[in-house]
Scaffold this active site. Sequence first.
Site, short mmCIF file in Angstrom:
data_model
loop_
_atom_site.label_atom_id
_atom_site.label_comp_id
_atom_site.label_asym_id
_atom_site.label_seq_id
_atom_site.Cartn_x
_atom_site.Cartn_y
_atom_site.Cartn_z
N SER A 132 0.83 -1.21 0.00
CA SER A 132 0.00 0.00 0.00
C SER A 132 0.86 1.26 0.00
O SER A 132 0.61 2.20 -0.77
CB SER A 132 -0.96 0.01 1.19
N ASP A 178 -2.35 -8.42 11.78
CA ASP A 178 -3.67 -8.87 11.34
C ASP A 178 -4.19 -10.06 12.14
O ASP A 178 -5.38 -10.35 12.12
CB ASP A 178 -3.63 -9.21 9.85
N HIS A 193 -1.97 -8.85 1.93
CA HIS A 193 -1.64 -7.59 2.64
C HIS A 193 -2.79 -7.28 3.59
O HIS A 193 -3.08 -8.08 4.47
CB HIS A 193 -1.38 -6.52 1.57
N ARG A 239 2.90 -4.55 16.98
CA ARG A 239 1.51 -4.08 16.86
C ARG A 239 0.57 -5.17 17.39
O ARG A 239 -0.45 -4.89 18.02
CB ARG A 239 1.19 -3.75 15.40
N HIS A 250 5.63 -12.67 7.74
CA HIS A 250 5.83 -11.29 7.30
C HIS A 250 7.01 -11.22 6.35
O HIS A 250 7.96 -12.00 6.49
CB HIS A 250 6.08 -10.36 8.50
#
Length: 432
Positions: A240, A372, A270, A326, A317
């Site tokens: 992105s 995610d 993604h 995160r 990843h």
Amino acid sequence: MGLKDTLRTKIQKRAEETSAFLKEHGEKILSEVTVNQAYRGMRGVKCMVWEGSLLDPYEGIRFRGYTIPEVREMLPKAPGGEEPLPEGIFYLLVTGDLPTEENVKEIQEEFKKRMEVPGYVFDTLRAMPKDSHPMTLFSLGILSLQNESKFAKAYREGIPKTQYWEYTYEDAMDLLARLPIIAAFVYRYLYKDDQQIDPDPSLDWAANFAHMLGYDQPEVYELMRLYLVLHSDHEGGNVSAHTGHLVGSALSSPYLAISSAMNGLAGPLHGLANQEVLRWILELKASFGDKMPTKEDLEKYAWDTLNAGKVIPGFGHAVLRKTDPRYTAFREFALKYLPDDEIFQIVSMLYEVIPPVLMKHGKAKNPWPNVDAHSGVLLYHYGIREFDYYTVFFGVSRSIGILSQLIWDRGLGLPIERPKSVTLEWLKENIK
Ligand code: CMX
């Protein structure tokens, strides 16, 4: 000094610093590229500059040098809140400085002045079928705003290159102010019978977004603040961010650049992974009926997924080689607010079960969870159960980082991107 004047000073200084650095080191080698890298997603090739953040494979992301725990602690909070305000991460990413309460207030006031979305945007979205994916509508809503671009208009009128960043800044601020409105519209249009909720200008950016979605619990406001901070930037090479930067390099307006970036985010490898995680967990849970699955059950389910040739969403990843900080931040939030939630308990068990499975499987370079793997369960807990929509939250947040960089791209006068590609024939002839 206001944000725009602060940026003017900083951009001028940084441009001088950059040009002095280039004069001395411009011809030195930053990266060599192997044939493997050319075929395999350019992993690890250092070939672009991104001011806002830098990703360390083991430590995770640093926003302008600050880790996630530091940002959570040091950014201004809403009155009575404990999570950082996304207006603050925008200030940090775009200026490089930690914001004061006044800096955040200024951004909030700016957003309030700029939040009106022209009616034709909603008409455009209402023309779309209700089974459209929310990311399609979100991207389309942003694209339809192109007509409002101050940069495109000024460019047509022939402004000098030194002023490009100023109009980009104006578009960036307008767009950031409007993104939650478009995003909330999409949600209410698709899932709540088009019953729209007016913005509440007394709320901060994230809380107002939650409010327009229809979720007014203080815990959801907090979650939204944290969510929009955590996804804001992850250096420049992810799909992105890189897409936004690439499209912007053609001097396409921020609306065109962000709409394109959202299309990249909408890919399942993604940003879409966050909806895939929830889908995968719910299917897993359903397959065990009323019984809470055990770790052995989860392990078997994971192998079934892998043996069916699918990826385990939320794990692995391209750059990270340990648990995504995160993920850890969201886990802390869950431990504080929803420790007994059944899906959270499954997410926690997966944290123990999946890494050894992936290690044994032997393919993924990183067996640890990414952001995610955890974001969806929190939204689900608070009743936001339309998981196809989850990537839109990611998109609203990621736009903060991409727009910050776009201002800098223009401030530093970066040129159009145009790397060189080759054919297999060329490789055979030239690589011996
Ligand atoms: N489950 C199963 N296999 C996996 C895997 C996973 N979670 N992660 C990686 N692999 C596989 C890859 O598919 C690849 O297989 P092939 O050699 O057959 O193509 C192999 O392991 C090597 O991949 P890698 O170098 O470790 O990972 P990549 O840099 O190619 O891809 C990513 C990274 C994130 C796309 C991958 O780990 C993945 O598909 N994860 C699941 C989807 C996901 O969670 N995406 C979200 C990432 C964060 C984000 O951008 O939002």
